[in-house]
Design a protein around this motif. Structure first.
Motif, short mmCIF file in Angstrom:
data_model
loop_
_atom_site.label_atom_id
_atom_site.label_comp_id
_atom_site.label_asym_id
_atom_site.label_seq_id
_atom_site.Cartn_x
_atom_site.Cartn_y
_atom_site.Cartn_z
N GLY A 99 0.82 -1.22 0.00
CA GLY A 99 0.00 0.00 0.00
C GLY A 99 0.85 1.26 0.00
N VAL A 100 1.93 1.24 0.76
CA VAL A 100 2.83 2.39 0.81
C VAL A 100 3.46 2.62 -0.56
N ASP A 101 3.93 1.54 -1.19
CA ASP A 101 4.53 1.66 -2.52
C ASP A 101 3.53 2.22 -3.53
N ALA A 102 2.30 1.74 -3.47
CA ALA A 102 1.25 2.22 -4.38
C ALA A 102 0.97 3.70 -4.15
N PHE A 103 0.93 4.10 -2.89
CA PHE A 103 0.68 5.51 -2.57
C PHE A 103 1.80 6.39 -3.12
N ILE A 104 3.04 5.98 -2.89
CA ILE A 104 4.19 6.77 -3.36
C ILE A 104 4.18 6.86 -4.88
N LEU A 105 3.92 5.75 -5.56
CA LEU A 105 3.85 5.77 -7.02
C LEU A 105 2.75 6.71 -7.50
N GLY A 106 1.61 6.65 -6.86
CA GLY A 106 0.50 7.53 -7.22
C GLY A 106 0.85 9.01 -7.05
N GLU A 107 1.53 9.33 -5.97
CA GLU A 107 1.94 10.73 -5.73
C GLU A 107 2.97 11.18 -6.77
N CYS A 108 3.89 10.29 -7.13
CA CYS A 108 4.89 10.63 -8.17
C CYS A 108 4.20 10.88 -9.50
N LEU A 109 3.21 10.04 -9.82
CA LEU A 109 2.48 10.24 -11.07
C LEU A 109 1.72 11.56 -11.08
N LYS A 110 1.12 11.93 -9.96
CA LYS A 110 0.41 13.21 -9.87
C LYS A 110 1.36 14.36 -10.15
N GLU A 111 2.54 14.31 -9.55
CA GLU A 111 3.53 15.37 -9.74
C GLU A 111 3.98 15.46 -11.19
N GLU A 112 4.19 14.33 -11.83
CA GLU A 112 4.62 14.32 -13.22
C GLU A 112 3.54 14.86 -14.14
N ARG A 113 2.29 14.57 -13.84
CA ARG A 113 1.19 15.08 -14.67
C ARG A 113 1.06 16.59 -14.57
N LYS A 114 1.43 17.14 -13.43
CA LYS A 114 1.35 18.59 -13.26
C LYS A 114 2.38 19.32 -14.13
N LYS A 115 3.48 18.64 -14.45
CA LYS A 115 4.55 19.26 -15.23
C LYS A 115 4.21 19.42 -16.65
#
Length: 52
Positions: free
Chosen positions: A36-52
């Motif tokens: 779950g932690v890994d999935a959360f971190i990956l999701g947050e990284c994806l959100k950040e990349e989409r903002k760029k």
């Protein structure tokens, strides 16, 4: 913070807290937590990349 103050502070290592709540490494509960932690971190990284 001076050395005396550092020596007086009683801190609990994060590993002990995780072990207390989710069990030792290799248990089903701990594996589920880490997944779950890994999935959360990956999701947050994806959100950040989409903002760029």
């Amino acid at each position: 913070m001076n050395k005396k103050k550092k020596d007086d502070v009683q801190l609990t290592p994060i590993e002990e807290l995780i072990k207390e709540d989710f069990g030792s490494e290799g248990t089903v509960e701990r594996t589920a937590f880490e997944t779950g932690v890994d999935a959360f971190i990956l999701g947050e990284c994806l959100k950040e990349e989409r903002k760029k």
